[in-house]
Design a protein around this motif. Structure first.
Motif, PDB file in Angstrom:
ATOM      1  N   ASN A 378      -0.211   2.547 -17.691  1.00  0.00           N
ATOM      2  CA  ASN A 378       0.406   2.213 -16.630  1.00  0.00           C
ATOM      3  C   ASN A 378       1.047   0.721 -16.338  1.00  0.00           C
ATOM      4  OD1 ASN A 378       0.934   1.641 -13.457  1.00  0.00           O
ATOM      5  ND2 ASN A 378       1.444   3.657 -13.922  1.00  0.00           N
ATOM      6  N   ARG A 423       1.747   8.362  -2.544  1.00  0.00           N
ATOM      7  CA  ARG A 423       0.438   8.812  -3.116  1.00  0.00           C
ATOM      8  C   ARG A 423      -0.630   7.917  -2.692  1.00  0.00           C
ATOM      9  NH1 ARG A 423      -2.055   5.368  -6.616  1.00  0.00           N
ATOM     10  NH2 ARG A 423      -3.674   6.291  -8.029  1.00  0.00           N
ATOM     11  N   ARG A 440       4.541   0.882   1.273  1.00  0.00           N
ATOM     12  CA  ARG A 440       4.337   2.189   1.095  1.00  0.00           C
ATOM     13  C   ARG A 440       3.118   2.515   2.074  1.00  0.00           C
ATOM     14  NH1 ARG A 440       1.309   2.750  -3.693  1.00  0.00           N
ATOM     15  NH2 ARG A 440       2.053   4.925  -4.203  1.00  0.00           N
ATOM     16  N   TRP A 451       6.796  11.312  -6.103  1.00  0.00           N
ATOM     17  CA  TRP A 451       6.384  10.856  -7.083  1.00  0.00           C
ATOM     18  C   TRP A 451       5.995  12.056  -7.662  1.00  0.00           C
ATOM     19  CZ3 TRP A 451       0.902  11.380  -8.457  1.00  0.00           C
ATOM     20  CH2 TRP A 451       0.587  10.791  -9.508  1.00  0.00           C
ATOM     21  N   GLN A 452       5.311  13.217  -6.989  1.00  0.00           N
ATOM     22  CA  GLN A 452       4.711  14.436  -7.570  1.00  0.00           C
ATOM     23  C   GLN A 452       5.831  15.196  -8.060  1.00  0.00           C
ATOM     24  OE1 GLN A 452       1.582  15.594  -7.425  1.00  0.00           O
ATOM     25  NE2 GLN A 452       1.672  17.779  -8.013  1.00  0.00           N
ATOM     26  N   ARG A 456       5.733  12.388 -11.831  1.00  0.00           N
ATOM     27  CA  ARG A 456       4.336  11.677 -11.574  1.00  0.00           C
ATOM     28  C   ARG A 456       3.586  10.554 -12.718  1.00  0.00           C
ATOM     29  NH1 ARG A 456       1.049  17.642 -10.800  1.00  0.00           N
ATOM     30  NH2 ARG A 456       2.747  18.418 -12.335  1.00  0.00           N
ATOM     31  N   SER A 457       2.730  10.758 -13.569  1.00  0.00           N
ATOM     32  CA  SER A 457       2.351   9.781 -14.529  1.00  0.00           C
ATOM     33  C   SER A 457       3.354   9.143 -15.409  1.00  0.00           C
ATOM     34  CB  SER A 457       0.944  10.236 -15.070  1.00  0.00           C
ATOM     35  OG  SER A 457       0.149  10.486 -14.231  1.00  0.00           O
ATOM     36  N   LEU A 459       6.325   8.346 -14.978  1.00  0.00           N
ATOM     37  CA  LEU A 459       7.079   7.290 -14.218  1.00  0.00           C
ATOM     38  C   LEU A 459       6.507   5.903 -14.218  1.00  0.00           C
ATOM     39  CD1 LEU A 459       7.742   9.035 -10.791  1.00  0.00           C
ATOM     40  CD2 LEU A 459       9.451   8.851 -12.596  1.00  0.00           C
ATOM     41  N   TRP A 461       5.336   1.953 -12.912  1.00  0.00           N
ATOM     42  CA  TRP A 461       5.013   1.567 -11.772  1.00  0.00           C
ATOM     43  C   TRP A 461       6.140   1.210 -10.805  1.00  0.00           C
ATOM     44  CZ3 TRP A 461       1.804   1.794  -8.333  1.00  0.00           C
ATOM     45  CH2 TRP A 461       1.708   0.980  -7.180  1.00  0.00           C
ATOM     46  N   GLU A 463       9.256   2.472 -10.696  1.00  0.00           N
ATOM     47  CA  GLU A 463       9.843   3.835 -10.268  1.00  0.00           C
ATOM     48  C   GLU A 463       8.973   4.495  -9.129  1.00  0.00           C
ATOM     49  OE1 GLU A 463      12.194   5.205 -14.548  1.00  0.00           O
ATOM     50  OE2 GLU A 463      10.072   5.635 -14.136  1.00  0.00           O
ATOM     51  N   THR A 464       7.838   4.305  -9.174  1.00  0.00           N
ATOM     52  CA  THR A 464       6.901   5.138  -8.447  1.00  0.00           C
ATOM     53  C   THR A 464       7.144   4.393  -6.976  1.00  0.00           C
ATOM     54  OG1 THR A 464       5.282   5.775 -10.237  1.00  0.00           O
ATOM     55  CG2 THR A 464       4.346   5.636  -7.960  1.00  0.00           C
ATOM     56  N   ASP A 468       8.498   5.747  -3.672  1.00  0.00           N
ATOM     57  CA  ASP A 468       7.582   5.872  -2.242  1.00  0.00           C
ATOM     58  C   ASP A 468       8.435   5.163  -1.191  1.00  0.00           C
ATOM     59  OD1 ASP A 468       5.738   7.358  -3.436  1.00  0.00           O
ATOM     60  OD2 ASP A 468       4.595   5.840  -3.825  1.00  0.00           O
TER      61      ASP A 468
END
Length: 498
Positions: A378, A423, A440, A451-452, A456-457, A459, A461, A463-464, A468
């Motif tokens: 990540n 998250r 957030r 995110w889910q 999820r993973s 993406l 950082w 983008e996450t 959010d």
């Protein structure tokens, strides 16, 4: 600086000195196919949709009330139809939507519940002689008719090729790259980038065709250059990204030329992470104002969200009890260590809480993490590895199916988490947050969220964080319902779960 290798139309500076400006400047108009007129078709369906909804509610309501020997059956049906029409129109259900703007989740059932509420008030104030149960039954066909009409309208609109806008992006290189990158990264909208027209000589990295460039300073041929590029690529919309070299006066003059040439213009707002429903245009003293509705923090919707969270957690724990017991036994029998993994996470307003999950790693996973820091995949403070050696065999299955997250229903029941939200981060992650990322934590973390359902993973950082932050500022109960429905598909897909 105009179109590379293409003849340019005459501009105002090319006109003979004796010719005045009382006649419109002659610029090329943007030719479109007949089927490419934006938003032309759906408006023709509007009268039919309204008639179907009104007849679908009024006629069955009258027949049901009459069959049940209710007094004033016709008057009650007419009143219900009038209120229904007012509710739908007042909430913008008959308005044409911009391409790519999806309808809100569960809009028709929400309107129907509002109709029930309004009629209940009228029943109490005006005429309580009609049986409420019969009235509710009489209105059910209207709900089905409206849902069918809305579904058919969306289906017809989505199938029309003319709803896809061919876009020419205009602006400074950095802004053009960002706009093109965002538009091409997703397909849930009706805009297709066909070319880019940057200002100045800076290179573009977005990969869009560049038929020419605009001068750094305002020029007489701005409009003709944009129109020529639009004509060459059959664009029917110019999307301008404002910047220091595209200030108010230049944009105003460009809009005159583009509109005279038959090309529509859109201006990219810097409020890109604000939902369109929260933006209210207004004017004052000749100024165009954009009023931004504050995010939902108090009132009916947050209270309803809290009630849905608690009720959903109770129902989930009861309904999933056999599965939870089966998974607990599998975790305990397949590896050494406790069934549950309890970990401190940061919740709303940065308050710590203990989050529950099924254990998917070896018992000493936290001690081994320091040795794996260099293998972090990540690009932010969050630690993720696609093939983490600490994950057990049963743990991989639980992670892929997201069953390991189900014990977090306990956290939802306790009020530490919500069913839908960002998250929940670890304390060491939060310690490295900047001011933007700390936002957030303005709402409760969620069992699921954008995110889910968005990868999820897989993406990045940023983008996450962007997902959010969009949720923090734009959530609603309807949005939560839509995200919970999308979660089932994301869990089935398993993409990004590792």
């Amino acid at each position: 600086m105009g179109l590379a290798g293409a003849p340019r139309p005459r501009t105002a500076s090319d006109l003979p000195r004796g010719q005045g400006f009382d006649r419109p400047q002659q610029v090329p108009t943007v030719q479109r196919e007949r089927g490419a007129r934006a938003l032309a078709g759906p408006g023709r369906l509007l009268p039919l949709v309204v008639c179907v909804e009104l007849l679908g509610l009024g006629l069955p309501a009258w027949l049901v009330l009459r069959a049940d020997a209710q007094p004033k059956a016709l008057a009650g049906a007419v009143a219900a139809t009038a209120v229904w029409c007012g509710v739908r129109a007042g909430r913008g259900r008959y308005a044409l939507r911009a391409p790519g703007r999806p309808p809100g989740a569960l809009t028709t059932p929400g309107d129907w519940l509002l109709l029930i509420g309004v009629l209940a008030v009228l029943w109490t104030v005006v005429d309580p002689s009609i049986d409420p149960a019969a009235a509710v039954v009489a209105l059910i066909p209207g709900l089905l008719a409206a849902a069918a009409a809305s579904w058919a309208r969306r289906l017809i609109r989505s199938g029309r090729r003319r709803m896809v806008r061919r876009v020419l992006v205009v602006g400074e290189a950095a802004g053009v790259d960002r706009a093109v990158g965002v538009l091409t990264s997703r397909e849930d909208h009706g805009y297709r980038v066909v070319a880019a027209l940057p200002v100045g000589t800076a290179a573009l990295s977005c990969g869009a065709p560049v038929p020419g460039r605009l001068a750094p300073a305002p020029a007489d041929d701005d409009a003709s250059t944009v129109l020529g590029a639009a004509f060459a690529h059959e664009a029917d919309l110019a999307l301008v990204v404002p910047g220091p070299q595209f200030a108010e006066e230049r944009l105003r003059r460009l809009s005159w030329g583009l509109h005279d040439g038959g090309l529509e213009l859109s201006v990219l707002s810097h409020l890109s992470e604000t939902a369109a429903d929260r933006v209210r245009p207004s004017s004052a003293a000749g100024l165009t104002l954009l009023h931004i509705v504050p995010p939902l923090r108090r009132g009916l919707q947050p209270a309803l969200k809290a009630a849905v969270d608690r009720a959903g957690a109770v129902c989930g724990l009861v309904a999933l009890a056999p599965l939870l017991l089966l998974v607990a036994a599998a975790v305990r029998l397949t590896s050494k260590g406790p069934v549950f993994h309890r970990q401190v996470r940061q919740g709303q307003h940065n308050r710590p809480f203990t989050m529950w999950k099924f254990r998917t790693m070896v018992a000493d996973a936290e001690q081994r993490r320091a040795r794996l820091a260099a293998a972090n995949e990540n690009d932010g403070p969050m630690f993720k590895m696609r093939r983490d050696p600490r994950v057990t065999r049963i743990g991989r299955l639980l992670r892929r199916s997201s069953v390991d997250e189900l014990p977090q229903l306990i956290n939802v029941l306790k009020g530490d988490m919500s069913l839908v939200g960002p998250r929940p981060p670890l304390p060491d992650e939060v310690s490295r947050y900047d001011e933007r990322e700390l936002r957030r934590l303005a709402v409760k973390p969620g069992l699921t969220g954008l995110w889910q359902v968005s990868g999820r993973s897989d993406l990045s950082w940023q983008e996450t964080v962007s997902l959010d932050l969009w949720y923090v500022d734009n959530w609603s109960v309807a949005t939560d319902m839509g995200l919970m429905a999308r979660t089932l598909r994301a869990v089935t897909d398993g993409r990004g779960a590792y």
